[in-house]
Design an enzyme around this catalytic site. Sequence first.
Site, PDB file in Angstrom:
ATOM      1  N   CYS A 102     165.713  89.719 -25.773  1.00 33.89           N
ATOM      2  CA  CYS A 102     167.329  89.497 -26.013  1.00 33.89           C
ATOM      3  C   CYS A 102     167.674  89.480 -24.579  1.00 33.89           C
ATOM      4  CB  CYS A 102     167.935  91.625 -25.662  1.00 33.89           C
ATOM      5  SG  CYS A 102     167.516  92.026 -27.615  1.00 33.89           S
ATOM      6  N   ILE A 103     168.393  89.110 -23.949  1.00 28.56           N
ATOM      7  CA  ILE A 103     169.432  88.861 -22.138  1.00 28.56           C
ATOM      8  C   ILE A 103     169.320  90.166 -21.770  1.00 28.56           C
ATOM      9  CG2 ILE A 103     170.660  87.301 -21.225  1.00 28.56           C
ATOM     10  CD1 ILE A 103     170.836  85.107 -24.023  1.00 28.56           C
TER      11      ILE A 103
END
Length: 103
Positions: A102-103
């Site tokens: 996940c960014i």
Amino acid sequence: MSAVADLQVSFDAEGFMTDPNEWNEDIAVELAKEEGIDELTDRHWAVINFVRAEYDRTGASPSLRTITKQSGVPTKEVYALFPKGPAKKVARIAGLGKPKGCI
């Protein structure tokens, strides 16, 4: 340390709890409100409980793909329950770290 649900809880710089053992359902309700989710329904809890069980099993927050394939809650519903970044939101509400990828 921050006060959440009348408890002192540690968070990292991105707002994820640093110790999943400090988590409880009252904290989940407060974190959900911070994420714009006013009420946690049975379907929310199904996903949250799955994510916590998966964390207990693997030691990591599950990916969105794992959640949608194994929790019994379809992808569209997961997005409706936890809009705009469901894997990150559910991990945060469940008191876990940010999922890998996940960014």
